[in-house]
Motif scaffolding. Structure first.
Motif, mmCIF file in Angstrom:
data_model
loop_
_atom_site.group_PDB
_atom_site.id
_atom_site.type_symbol
_atom_site.label_atom_id
_atom_site.label_comp_id
_atom_site.label_asym_id
_atom_site.label_seq_id
_atom_site.Cartn_x
_atom_site.Cartn_y
_atom_site.Cartn_z
ATOM 1 N N MET A 257 0.826 -1.201 0.000
ATOM 2 C CA MET A 257 0.000 0.000 0.000
ATOM 3 C C MET A 257 0.871 1.267 0.000
ATOM 4 S SD MET A 257 -2.907 -1.208 -0.454
ATOM 5 C CE MET A 257 -3.690 0.391 -0.521
ATOM 6 N N VAL A 258 1.988 1.240 0.722
ATOM 7 C CA VAL A 258 2.927 2.365 0.700
ATOM 8 C C VAL A 258 3.455 2.558 -0.725
ATOM 9 C CG1 VAL A 258 5.210 3.145 1.487
ATOM 10 C CG2 VAL A 258 3.581 2.200 3.140
ATOM 11 N N TYR A 259 3.800 1.453 -1.377
ATOM 12 C CA TYR A 259 4.306 1.499 -2.749
ATOM 13 C C TYR A 259 3.257 2.064 -3.709
ATOM 14 C CZ TYR A 259 5.696 -0.269 -7.339
ATOM 15 O OH TYR A 259 6.002 -0.380 -8.670
ATOM 16 N N LEU A 260 2.042 1.539 -3.640
ATOM 17 C CA LEU A 260 0.982 2.004 -4.540
ATOM 18 C C LEU A 260 0.653 3.476 -4.291
ATOM 19 C CD1 LEU A 260 -1.319 -1.143 -4.472
ATOM 20 C CD2 LEU A 260 0.023 -0.315 -6.422
ATOM 21 N N LEU A 261 0.607 3.872 -3.021
ATOM 22 C CA LEU A 261 0.371 5.276 -2.707
ATOM 23 C C LEU A 261 1.517 6.138 -3.241
ATOM 24 C CD1 LEU A 261 -1.227 7.560 -1.349
ATOM 25 C CD2 LEU A 261 0.053 7.043 0.755
ATOM 26 N N SER A 262 2.742 5.672 -3.107
ATOM 27 C CA SER A 262 3.899 6.420 -3.612
ATOM 28 C C SER A 262 3.776 6.664 -5.104
ATOM 29 C CB SER A 262 5.198 5.669 -3.308
ATOM 30 O OG SER A 262 5.404 5.577 -1.923
ATOM 31 N N ARG A 263 3.396 5.643 -5.837
ATOM 32 C CA ARG A 263 3.208 5.783 -7.284
ATOM 33 C C ARG A 263 2.067 6.766 -7.578
ATOM 34 N NH1 ARG A 263 5.556 2.287 -10.842
ATOM 35 N NH2 ARG A 263 3.719 2.388 -12.199
ATOM 36 N N ALA A 264 0.993 6.670 -6.807
ATOM 37 C CA ALA A 264 -0.139 7.567 -7.003
ATOM 38 C C ALA A 264 0.256 9.021 -6.730
ATOM 39 C CB ALA A 264 -1.304 7.147 -6.101
ATOM 40 N N LEU A 265 0.999 9.256 -5.656
ATOM 41 C CA LEU A 265 1.435 10.616 -5.325
ATOM 42 C C LEU A 265 2.392 11.159 -6.382
ATOM 43 C CD1 LEU A 265 1.971 10.281 -1.471
ATOM 44 C CD2 LEU A 265 0.113 11.493 -2.651
ATOM 45 N N LYS A 266 3.256 10.290 -6.881
ATOM 46 C CA LYS A 266 4.198 10.701 -7.932
ATOM 47 C C LYS A 266 3.410 11.196 -9.148
ATOM 48 C CE LYS A 266 8.586 10.178 -9.545
ATOM 49 N NZ LYS A 266 9.772 10.707 -8.968
ATOM 50 N N ILE B 269 -5.904 12.190 -4.837
ATOM 51 C CA ILE B 269 -5.021 11.066 -4.513
ATOM 52 C C ILE B 269 -5.779 9.753 -4.650
ATOM 53 C CG2 ILE B 269 -3.610 10.009 -2.706
ATOM 54 C CD1 ILE B 269 -3.235 12.975 -1.645
ATOM 55 N N ARG B 270 -7.024 9.718 -4.206
ATOM 56 C CA ARG B 270 -7.859 8.512 -4.303
ATOM 57 C C ARG B 270 -7.986 8.057 -5.757
ATOM 58 N NH1 ARG B 270 -12.130 10.589 -2.338
ATOM 59 N NH2 ARG B 270 -11.428 10.312 -0.200
ATOM 60 N N ILE B 271 -8.210 8.996 -6.654
ATOM 61 C CA ILE B 271 -8.333 8.665 -8.081
ATOM 62 C C ILE B 271 -7.022 8.073 -8.600
ATOM 63 C CG2 ILE B 271 -8.561 9.708 -10.377
ATOM 64 C CD1 ILE B 271 -10.647 11.637 -9.053
ATOM 65 N N ALA B 272 -5.902 8.704 -8.261
ATOM 66 C CA ALA B 272 -4.602 8.199 -8.717
ATOM 67 C C ALA B 272 -4.292 6.837 -8.092
ATOM 68 C CB ALA B 272 -3.500 9.207 -8.379
ATOM 69 N N LEU B 273 -4.648 6.652 -6.828
ATOM 70 C CA LEU B 273 -4.411 5.376 -6.151
ATOM 71 C C LEU B 273 -5.271 4.270 -6.763
ATOM 72 C CD1 LEU B 273 -3.038 3.720 -3.935
ATOM 73 C CD2 LEU B 273 -4.808 4.537 -2.355
ATOM 74 N N THR B 274 -6.517 4.573 -7.046
ATOM 75 C CA THR B 274 -7.404 3.591 -7.680
ATOM 76 C C THR B 274 -6.839 3.159 -9.031
ATOM 77 O OG1 THR B 274 -9.320 4.487 -6.541
ATOM 78 C CG2 THR B 274 -9.758 3.199 -8.522
ATOM 79 N N ALA B 275 -6.317 4.106 -9.792
ATOM 80 C CA ALA B 275 -5.705 3.775 -11.082
ATOM 81 C C ALA B 275 -4.489 2.862 -10.892
ATOM 82 C CB ALA B 275 -5.309 5.055 -11.816
ATOM 83 N N GLU B 276 -3.669 3.150 -9.893
ATOM 84 C CA GLU B 276 -2.494 2.303 -9.617
ATOM 85 C C GLU B 276 -2.919 0.897 -9.218
ATOM 86 O OE1 GLU B 276 0.708 2.671 -10.123
ATOM 87 O OE2 GLU B 276 0.450 4.722 -10.827
ATOM 88 N N MET B 277 -3.949 0.801 -8.391
ATOM 89 C CA MET B 277 -4.424 -0.508 -7.949
ATOM 90 C C MET B 277 -5.017 -1.288 -9.126
ATOM 91 S SD MET B 277 -6.018 0.690 -4.322
ATOM 92 C CE MET B 277 -6.217 -0.890 -3.537
ATOM 93 N N THR B 278 -5.726 -0.597 -10.004
ATOM 94 C CA THR B 278 -6.298 -1.233 -11.193
ATOM 95 C C THR B 278 -5.181 -1.734 -12.111
ATOM 96 O OG1 THR B 278 -8.261 0.150 -11.046
ATOM 97 C CG2 THR B 278 -7.833 -0.873 -13.177
ATOM 98 N N ASP B 279 -4.165 -0.886 -12.328
ATOM 99 C CA ASP B 279 -3.029 -1.281 -13.155
ATOM 100 C C ASP B 279 -2.321 -2.499 -12.570
ATOM 101 O OD1 ASP B 279 -3.579 0.807 -14.852
ATOM 102 O OD2 ASP B 279 -1.887 2.049 -14.199
ATOM 103 N N GLN B 280 -2.165 -2.508 -11.251
ATOM 104 C CA GLN B 280 -1.476 -3.633 -10.611
ATOM 105 C C GLN B 280 -2.283 -4.922 -10.778
ATOM 106 O OE1 GLN B 280 -1.361 -3.942 -6.343
ATOM 107 N NE2 GLN B 280 0.682 -4.816 -6.419
ATOM 108 N N GLN B 281 -3.582 -4.816 -10.599
ATOM 109 C CA GLN B 281 -4.438 -6.002 -10.760
ATOM 110 C C GLN B 281 -4.397 -6.519 -12.193
ATOM 111 O OE1 GLN B 281 -8.239 -4.605 -9.370
ATOM 112 N NE2 GLN B 281 -7.779 -5.055 -7.234
ATOM 113 N N ALA B 282 -4.401 -5.608 -13.149
ATOM 114 C CA ALA B 282 -4.349 -6.003 -14.563
ATOM 115 C C ALA B 282 -3.028 -6.670 -14.904
ATOM 116 C CB ALA B 282 -4.572 -4.781 -15.463
ATOM 117 N N SER B 283 -1.929 -6.140 -14.382
ATOM 118 C CA SER B 283 -0.613 -6.715 -14.695
ATOM 119 C C SER B 283 -0.388 -8.045 -13.964
ATOM 120 C CB SER B 283 0.509 -5.733 -14.380
ATOM 121 O OG SER B 283 0.580 -5.473 -13.002
#
Length: 174
Positions: A84-93, A157-171
């Motif tokens: 979650m720290v990693y995904l949030l980091s990507r979202a914040l970036k 941030i929630r929108i960016a985090l959701t996108a990161e989580m979706t990308d991770q699930q897809a990959s």
């Protein structure tokens, strides 16, 4: 408009010695411990810092009161929290076009004992002497962000985090 204001560190330190756990209060929806939430599930809660030194500064916490990273979490719980720290980091970036993401764990048995990670995006163009610890120190002031803007930041941030989580699930399903 966001401005930097002085922070009364002595008053804050005195308060955290005597008040109940602010993270447990936030998890329990106690209004006196309100924070703008970015994400939560059955194990984790992520919210904006009430005392941000950088815009988008978040805390990532286990929902359950845990105090010692090496003793209170098993490996799977630790790795989930770090994910979650990693995904949030990507979202914040992404959300802030940050030059760097700062991650650290603070707190102690004396105060703020609930395990939590601070995750803060450093904006591009900040002079070197105002980066690193200097950028995180409340002694240099905190950002005064009104409630409406805090809500907007949490949503961004929630929108960016959701996108990161979706990308991770897809990959991971490929």
């Amino acid at each position: 408009m966001t401005t930097r204001v002085p922070f009364d560190l002595d008053r804050y330190l005195e308060g955290i010695k005597t008040r109940p756990c602010f993270i447990c209060g936030c998890v329990a929806n106690d209004p006196s411990f309100f924070h703008h939430r970015v994400y939560e599930d059955s194990e984790t809660i992520i919210f904006l810092s009430k005392y941000p030194t950088l815009q988008g500064y978040c805390l990532v916490c286990p929902r359950e009161h845990r105090e010692d990273l090496s003793k209170d979490l098993n490996k799977a719980e630790y790795l989930r929290l770090q994910e979650m720290v990693y995904l949030l980091s990507r979202a914040l970036k992404t959300a802030f076009n940050a030059e760097r993401i700062y991650v650290l764990s603070l707190g102690s048995q004396q105060a703020n004992s609930h395990l939590h990670f601070h995750v803060a995006p450093l904006p591009r163009g900040v002079p070197l002497e105002k980066q690193q610890y200097n950028a995180l120190m409340v002694e240099n002031g905190i950002l005064q962000i009104d409630e409406l803007e805090m809500a907007r930041l949490a949503e961004r941030i929630r929108i960016a985090l959701t996108a990161e989580m979706t990308d991770q699930q897809a990959s991971s399903s490929d």
